[in-house]
Design a protein around this motif. Structure first.
Motif, short mmCIF file in Angstrom:
data_model
loop_
_atom_site.label_atom_id
_atom_site.label_comp_id
_atom_site.label_asym_id
_atom_site.label_seq_id
_atom_site.Cartn_x
_atom_site.Cartn_y
_atom_site.Cartn_z
N PHE A 41 0.79 -1.22 0.00
CA PHE A 41 0.00 0.00 0.00
C PHE A 41 0.83 1.29 0.00
O PHE A 41 0.33 2.34 -0.37
N GLY A 42 2.08 1.21 0.45
CA GLY A 42 2.90 2.42 0.43
C GLY A 42 3.60 2.65 1.76
O GLY A 42 3.40 1.92 2.73
N PRO A 43 4.44 3.69 1.84
CA PRO A 43 5.26 3.93 3.02
C PRO A 43 4.44 4.29 4.26
O PRO A 43 3.31 4.79 4.14
N PRO A 44 5.00 4.04 5.46
CA PRO A 44 4.26 4.25 6.70
C PRO A 44 3.71 5.66 6.87
O PRO A 44 2.61 5.84 7.40
N GLU A 45 4.47 6.67 6.46
CA GLU A 45 4.03 8.05 6.69
C GLU A 45 2.72 8.38 6.01
O GLU A 45 2.04 9.36 6.36
N ARG A 46 2.31 7.58 5.03
CA ARG A 46 1.02 7.82 4.38
C ARG A 46 -0.15 7.47 5.28
O ARG A 46 -1.26 7.99 5.10
N PHE A 47 0.07 6.60 6.26
CA PHE A 47 -1.04 6.05 7.02
C PHE A 47 -0.94 6.29 8.53
O PHE A 47 -1.96 6.25 9.21
N LEU A 48 0.27 6.47 9.07
CA LEU A 48 0.43 6.65 10.51
C LEU A 48 0.06 8.06 10.92
O LEU A 48 0.50 9.04 10.31
N ARG A 49 -0.74 8.17 11.97
CA ARG A 49 -1.12 9.45 12.55
C ARG A 49 -0.66 9.48 14.00
O ARG A 49 -1.25 8.86 14.87
N HIS A 50 0.45 10.20 14.26
CA HIS A 50 0.99 10.29 15.61
C HIS A 50 0.09 11.16 16.46
O HIS A 50 -0.25 12.28 16.06
N LEU A 51 -0.31 10.69 17.64
CA LEU A 51 -1.23 11.42 18.51
C LEU A 51 -0.51 12.28 19.53
O LEU A 51 -1.14 12.79 20.46
N GLY A 52 0.81 12.45 19.38
CA GLY A 52 1.54 13.37 20.24
C GLY A 52 1.97 12.80 21.58
O GLY A 52 2.34 13.55 22.49
#
Length: 419
Positions: free
Chosen positions: A188-199
């Protein structure tokens, strides 16, 4: 229909189809919770299942995970209610405390019919993984110490090359390999396309129970810094599980670099009160340290052709939701059932799985985001902390716990076995 009625012969560890097998060959990547749970249901509906896990063996320990609402029903339908409850932590409830250990608030495991802050089914991730593995290993091929290196799919199947050099062909492939899914990145593609860091960052590890912990989780929160530390009981009363949360918008430590992670944890927890220094004193001696960003996986679709995703690989809601394991268990039931009901047609089966699960996933992800925001460091630019007292939140929790229909897929085995 009983679980025993679906037991199959122990599978051979080779690329040859078992004698008499007629269902599809399905490869599942990941042997934590989602993978073995999916293997259970796939096998029940007639599939020939292989689970590949990059670790050399099952990973023990891990944080405590909960099953609430429909997830408890899935466990019951698996025939595993007694086995899972026997392995539970037996936590009576939770106390929030101040820096001097005085109790500020109490939550009990029997609150909200066992679906509250502390669920009545609470179990270490590794213990749940072991229950699922022990239940499925006689009818499922498990391959440890290997991983998918390459895959190519066409209209009729998926050709997979493993890191070991083994090459095999499958009808379907499912990635259940966690937040940092390699299969997801491959297809599907690289992690940054899907990961949402919640801080935030979460860390946990086991420690000797020198703190007098007895069936009650204890949590200390420092509201000004967004940091907190917890001690929770486990089945082995001589040990306890320590957990840390810290606000971190600039998380940049490799999730596999344990030494760097420990340095980060010590630096960020310096000066935190209560029992923090005593807990950190055991950091170098623990056998099961874990640290990672608190993140969600947000995707427009969870499948591509004959490859699908499940659990954290597809829709991580983050530990802040308390529902990651529930999503994995329910998702496994729905995915296997919809594929079987569709006669193993991936286009139809994956689409129906996503349609059933999407709203349920989104409700749980919203709770994860709200809980993360409630721990944010206060400041002039910070969003106001959510008010959880409103009826809107009660409704949201209801959707997150029970907001998905569980069809009776027991009506589909005869059609599921045909392709």
């Amino acid at each position: 229909m009983s679980v025993e009625g679906f037991e199959q012969e122990h599978s051979v560890r080779s690329g040859e189809r078992r004698a008499g097998a007629s269902g599809p060959r399905v490869l599942v990547a990941g042997a934590s919770v989602a993978g073995p749970a999916l293997a259970h249901w796939l096998r029940r509906w007639g599939a020939e299942v292989t689970v590949v896990e990059r670790a050399p063996e099952l990973r023990p320990g891990g944080q405590a995970v909960d099953a609430r609402g429909v997830a408890k029903e899935v466990i019951a339908r698996m025939g595993l209610d007694a086995a899972v409850r026997a392995a539970c932590t037996d936590t009576a409830g939770a106390h929030t405390v101040d820096a001097d250990g005085r109790v500020l608030e109490t939550f009990r495991a029997d609150d909200d019919a066992g679906d509250g802050f502390i669920a009545d089914i609470e179990i270490l991730r590794g213990d749940l993984s072991r229950v699922l593995y022990d239940h499925t290993r006689d009818g499922v091929e498990y391959v440890f110490g290997d991983r998918i290196a390459e895959l190519t799919q066409d209209a009729d199947g998926v050709d997979v090359t493993f890191e070991s050099g083994d090459r095999r062909r499958f009808d379907l492939v499912v990635g259940a390999d966690g937040l940092h899914s390699e299969l997801r990145a491959m297809v599907f593609g690289p992690p940054e396309r899907f990961l949402r860091h919640l801080g935030h960052v979460l860390a946990f590890y086991s420690v000797p129970n020198v703190f007098g912990l007895d069936r009650w989780l204890l949590e200390y929160q420092d509201q000004d810094s967004g940091r907190s530390v917890l001690l929770r009981p486990i089945q082995d009363a001589t040990r306890a599980m320590a957990m840390f949360y810290l606000a971190s918008a600039d998380f940049d430590v490799d999730h596999r670099d344990v030494a760097a992670q420990k340095v980060l944890l010590r630096e960020r927890m310096a000066g935190l009160g209560w029992l923090t220094p005593d807990i950190l004193a055991h950091l170098d001696d623990t056998p099961d340290f874990y640290l990672d960003q608190v993140a969600q996986v947000v995707m427009d679709r969870w499948s591509s052709g004959r490859v699908g995703l499940l659990g954290d690989a597809a829709f991580s809601s983050s530990p802040m939701s308390g529902q990651g394991t529930g999503l994995a268990l329910v998702g496994a039931y729905v995915l296997a059932g919809e594929l079987a009901a569709a006669g193993w047609d991936p286009g139809t089966g994956f689409a129906r799985y996503e349609a059933r699960m999407r709203s349920f996933v989104e409700a749980n992800q919203e709770i994860g985001r709200l809980n993360a925001r409630s721990r944010d460091v206060p400041g002039p630019d910070a969003e106001p902390r959510p008010d959880f007292a409103g009826a809107w939140f009660t409704e949201l929790v209801g959707r997150a716990i029970n907001g998905v229909e569980l069809p009776d897929y027991a009506v589909v085995p005869d059609t599921a076995a045909s392709r």
